[in-house]
Design a protein around this motif. Structure first.
Motif, PDB file in Angstrom:
ATOM      1  N   GLY A  54      29.019   3.820 -78.252  1.00 26.70           N
ATOM      2  CA  GLY A  54      29.995   5.314 -76.787  1.00 26.70           C
ATOM      3  C   GLY A  54      30.465   6.703 -76.757  1.00 26.70           C
ATOM      4  O   GLY A  54      30.890   7.593 -76.126  1.00 26.70           O
ATOM      5  N   ASP A  55      28.584   6.688 -76.848  1.00 28.48           N
ATOM      6  CA  ASP A  55      28.200   8.502 -76.485  1.00 28.48           C
ATOM      7  C   ASP A  55      27.937   8.445 -75.276  1.00 28.48           C
ATOM      8  O   ASP A  55      27.301   7.173 -74.703  1.00 28.48           O
ATOM      9  CB  ASP A  55      27.155   8.978 -77.307  1.00 28.48           C
ATOM     10  CG  ASP A  55      26.918   9.197 -78.868  1.00 28.48           C
ATOM     11  OD1 ASP A  55      28.648   9.704 -79.139  1.00 28.48           O
ATOM     12  OD2 ASP A  55      26.447   9.515 -79.282  1.00 28.48           O
ATOM     13  N   THR A  56      27.975   9.242 -74.842  1.00 29.40           N
ATOM     14  CA  THR A  56      28.029  10.094 -73.621  1.00 29.40           C
ATOM     15  C   THR A  56      27.066  11.517 -73.135  1.00 29.40           C
ATOM     16  O   THR A  56      27.459  11.995 -74.712  1.00 29.40           O
ATOM     17  CB  THR A  56      29.185   9.957 -72.015  1.00 29.40           C
ATOM     18  OG1 THR A  56      30.086  11.196 -72.954  1.00 29.40           O
ATOM     19  CG2 THR A  56      29.550   8.300 -72.205  1.00 29.40           C
ATOM     20  N   TYR A  57      26.829  11.822 -71.908  1.00 31.20           N
ATOM     21  CA  TYR A  57      26.332  13.227 -72.499  1.00 31.20           C
ATOM     22  C   TYR A  57      27.487  14.455 -72.880  1.00 31.20           C
ATOM     23  O   TYR A  57      27.403  15.556 -73.274  1.00 31.20           O
ATOM     24  CB  TYR A  57      25.902  13.759 -70.498  1.00 31.20           C
ATOM     25  CG  TYR A  57      24.319  13.273 -70.440  1.00 31.20           C
ATOM     26  CD1 TYR A  57      23.041  13.835 -71.143  1.00 31.20           C
ATOM     27  CD2 TYR A  57      24.341  12.394 -69.263  1.00 31.20           C
ATOM     28  CE1 TYR A  57      21.911  13.218 -71.715  1.00 31.20           C
ATOM     29  CE2 TYR A  57      23.211  11.490 -69.747  1.00 31.20           C
ATOM     30  CZ  TYR A  57      21.690  12.380 -70.584  1.00 31.20           C
ATOM     31  OH  TYR A  57      20.151  11.950 -69.719  1.00 31.20           O
ATOM     32  N   ARG A  58      28.506  14.421 -72.109  1.00 34.16           N
ATOM     33  CA  ARG A  58      29.695  15.093 -72.408  1.00 34.16           C
ATOM     34  C   ARG A  58      30.428  14.623 -73.840  1.00 34.16           C
ATOM     35  O   ARG A  58      30.267  15.525 -74.758  1.00 34.16           O
ATOM     36  CB  ARG A  58      31.189  14.106 -71.561  1.00 34.16           C
ATOM     37  CG  ARG A  58      32.050  15.047 -71.950  1.00 34.16           C
ATOM     38  CD  ARG A  58      33.602  15.032 -71.260  1.00 34.16           C
ATOM     39  NE  ARG A  58      32.890  15.321 -69.526  1.00 34.16           N
ATOM     40  CZ  ARG A  58      33.916  15.195 -68.571  1.00 34.16           C
ATOM     41  NH1 ARG A  58      34.324  14.173 -68.496  1.00 34.16           N
ATOM     42  NH2 ARG A  58      33.310  15.653 -67.691  1.00 34.16           N
ATOM     43  N   THR A  59      30.223  13.143 -74.323  1.00 41.30           N
ATOM     44  CA  THR A  59      30.460  13.110 -76.419  1.00 41.30           C
ATOM     45  C   THR A  59      29.411  14.317 -76.690  1.00 41.30           C
ATOM     46  O   THR A  59      29.961  14.451 -77.594  1.00 41.30           O
ATOM     47  CB  THR A  59      30.640  12.264 -76.530  1.00 41.30           C
ATOM     48  OG1 THR A  59      29.730  11.642 -76.164  1.00 41.30           O
ATOM     49  CG2 THR A  59      32.189  11.627 -76.065  1.00 41.30           C
ATOM     50  N   ASP A  67      25.928  22.896 -73.198  1.00 39.58           N
ATOM     51  CA  ASP A  67      26.638  22.922 -72.185  1.00 39.58           C
ATOM     52  C   ASP A  67      25.967  20.966 -71.005  1.00 39.58           C
ATOM     53  O   ASP A  67      24.819  20.637 -72.064  1.00 39.58           O
ATOM     54  CB  ASP A  67      25.370  23.377 -70.832  1.00 39.58           C
ATOM     55  CG  ASP A  67      26.679  23.694 -69.400  1.00 39.58           C
ATOM     56  OD1 ASP A  67      27.665  23.128 -69.065  1.00 39.58           O
ATOM     57  OD2 ASP A  67      25.903  23.819 -68.613  1.00 39.58           O
ATOM     58  N   GLU A  68      27.297  20.721 -70.924  1.00 44.02           N
ATOM     59  CA  GLU A  68      26.771  18.607 -70.515  1.00 44.02           C
ATOM     60  C   GLU A  68      25.881  19.347 -69.463  1.00 44.02           C
ATOM     61  O   GLU A  68      24.774  18.472 -69.735  1.00 44.02           O
ATOM     62  CB  GLU A  68      27.702  18.111 -70.114  1.00 44.02           C
ATOM     63  CG  GLU A  68      27.221  16.613 -69.412  1.00 44.02           C
ATOM     64  CD  GLU A  68      29.129  16.330 -69.112  1.00 44.02           C
ATOM     65  OE1 GLU A  68      28.480  14.943 -68.254  1.00 44.02           O
ATOM     66  OE2 GLU A  68      29.846  17.034 -68.966  1.00 44.02           O
ATOM     67  N   ALA A  69      25.627  19.554 -68.313  1.00 46.96           N
ATOM     68  CA  ALA A  69      24.441  20.358 -67.600  1.00 46.96           C
ATOM     69  C   ALA A  69      23.398  20.000 -67.663  1.00 46.96           C
ATOM     70  O   ALA A  69      22.562  19.535 -67.452  1.00 46.96           O
ATOM     71  CB  ALA A  69      24.944  21.253 -66.464  1.00 46.96           C
ATOM     72  N   ARG A  70      22.709  20.991 -68.681  1.00 42.72           N
ATOM     73  CA  ARG A  70      21.484  21.339 -69.630  1.00 42.72           C
ATOM     74  C   ARG A  70      21.139  20.016 -70.427  1.00 42.72           C
ATOM     75  O   ARG A  70      20.355  20.082 -70.518  1.00 42.72           O
ATOM     76  CB  ARG A  70      21.936  22.709 -70.312  1.00 42.72           C
ATOM     77  CG  ARG A  70      20.864  23.512 -71.520  1.00 42.72           C
ATOM     78  CD  ARG A  70      20.746  24.374 -70.693  1.00 42.72           C
ATOM     79  NE  ARG A  70      18.962  24.878 -71.539  1.00 42.72           N
ATOM     80  CZ  ARG A  70      18.600  24.812 -71.614  1.00 42.72           C
ATOM     81  NH1 ARG A  70      17.880  23.967 -70.303  1.00 42.72           N
ATOM     82  NH2 ARG A  70      17.091  25.631 -72.647  1.00 42.72           N
ATOM     83  N   VAL A  80      22.463   6.911 -71.024  1.00 40.70           N
ATOM     84  CA  VAL A  80      22.699   6.912 -72.800  1.00 40.70           C
ATOM     85  C   VAL A  80      23.070   6.098 -72.945  1.00 40.70           C
ATOM     86  O   VAL A  80      24.052   5.408 -72.664  1.00 40.70           O
ATOM     87  CB  VAL A  80      23.636   8.223 -72.503  1.00 40.70           C
ATOM     88  CG1 VAL A  80      24.059   8.602 -74.147  1.00 40.70           C
ATOM     89  CG2 VAL A  80      23.024   9.631 -72.258  1.00 40.70           C
ATOM     90  N   TYR A  81      22.512   5.754 -74.521  1.00 35.24           N
ATOM     91  CA  TYR A  81      22.780   3.892 -74.841  1.00 35.24           C
ATOM     92  C   TYR A  81      22.637   3.724 -76.441  1.00 35.24           C
ATOM     93  O   TYR A  81      21.962   5.101 -76.696  1.00 35.24           O
ATOM     94  CB  TYR A  81      22.211   2.888 -74.508  1.00 35.24           C
ATOM     95  CG  TYR A  81      20.965   3.096 -74.542  1.00 35.24           C
ATOM     96  CD1 TYR A  81      19.150   2.535 -75.346  1.00 35.24           C
ATOM     97  CD2 TYR A  81      19.882   3.637 -72.918  1.00 35.24           C
ATOM     98  CE1 TYR A  81      18.212   2.540 -75.804  1.00 35.24           C
ATOM     99  CE2 TYR A  81      18.428   3.910 -73.227  1.00 35.24           C
ATOM    100  CZ  TYR A  81      17.623   3.598 -74.600  1.00 35.24           C
ATOM    101  OH  TYR A  81      16.622   3.849 -74.212  1.00 35.24           O
ATOM    102  N   PRO A  82      23.258   3.480 -76.838  1.00 44.51           N
ATOM    103  CA  PRO A  82      23.339   2.945 -78.336  1.00 44.51           C
ATOM    104  C   PRO A  82      21.690   3.222 -78.807  1.00 44.51           C
ATOM    105  O   PRO A  82      21.016   2.335 -78.862  1.00 44.51           O
ATOM    106  CB  PRO A  82      23.703   2.109 -79.362  1.00 44.51           C
ATOM    107  CG  PRO A  82      24.661   1.643 -77.626  1.00 44.51           C
ATOM    108  CD  PRO A  82      24.138   2.118 -76.662  1.00 44.51           C
ATOM    109  N   THR A  83      21.687   4.407 -79.684  1.00 42.18           N
ATOM    110  CA  THR A  83      19.969   4.319 -80.387  1.00 42.18           C
ATOM    111  C   THR A  83      19.139   4.800 -79.503  1.00 42.18           C
ATOM    112  O   THR A  83      17.598   5.242 -79.674  1.00 42.18           O
ATOM    113  CB  THR A  83      19.226   2.980 -81.114  1.00 42.18           C
ATOM    114  OG1 THR A  83      19.019   2.183 -79.847  1.00 42.18           O
ATOM    115  CG2 THR A  83      19.674   2.588 -82.024  1.00 42.18           C
ATOM    116  N   CYS A  84      19.380   5.479 -78.646  1.00 44.36           N
ATOM    117  CA  CYS A  84      18.562   6.361 -77.307  1.00 44.36           C
ATOM    118  C   CYS A  84      18.270   8.195 -78.248  1.00 44.36           C
ATOM    119  O   CYS A  84      19.177   8.612 -78.479  1.00 44.36           O
ATOM    120  CB  CYS A  84      18.169   6.068 -76.400  1.00 44.36           C
ATOM    121  SG  CYS A  84      20.017   7.356 -75.612  1.00 44.36           S
ATOM    122  N   LYS A  85      16.905   8.058 -77.980  1.00 38.77           N
ATOM    123  CA  LYS A  85      16.414   9.914 -78.019  1.00 38.77           C
ATOM    124  C   LYS A  85      17.360  10.479 -77.254  1.00 38.77           C
ATOM    125  O   LYS A  85      16.658  11.027 -76.126  1.00 38.77           O
ATOM    126  CB  LYS A  85      15.211  10.179 -78.780  1.00 38.77           C
ATOM    127  CG  LYS A  85      14.694   9.461 -80.159  1.00 38.77           C
ATOM    128  CD  LYS A  85      13.156  10.031 -80.032  1.00 38.77           C
ATOM    129  CE  LYS A  85      12.423   9.478 -79.514  1.00 38.77           C
ATOM    130  NZ  LYS A  85      10.712   9.537 -79.473  1.00 38.77           N
TER     131      LYS A  85
END
Length: 91
Positions: A54-59, A67-70, A80-85
């Motif tokens: 459920g993670d996204t750049y925003r969360t 900052d999300e853009a940075r 972004v997917y589960p377990t990605c660095k």
């Protein structure tokens, strides 16, 4: 002719035989194009975060108060997917 002068602490030159995984582990920086001679920008104060379901750049940006853009720029906009660095700037 001119000479380009840069702050060496902001860049890292990949050495022959180094892999992207070695660079990421040692310097804590994203190393997507890790071929010998490549110059990689070094972002000061990064930490590695493994994404959850459920993670996204925003969360992630909200979680680390950044900052999300940075965050998207540092990670090259990869999905972004589960377990990605993800590399996250420290405050």
């Amino acid at each position: 002719m001119f000479t380009l002068v840069t702050d060496r602490s902001k860049y890292y030159k990949v050495k022959r035989g180094q892999s992207a995984a070695e660079i990421e582990r040692e310097l804590k920086i994203p190393a997507r194009c890790a071929f010998a001679g490549a110059v990689i920008p070094v972002y000061g104060g990064l930490t590695v975060y493994r994404a959850d379901v459920g993670d996204t750049y925003r969360t992630v940006a909200v979680k680390f108060k950044t900052d999300e853009a940075r965050l998207r720029e540092i990670n090259g906009g990869k999905p972004v997917y589960p377990t990605c660095k993800l590399f996250v700037p420290c405050k």
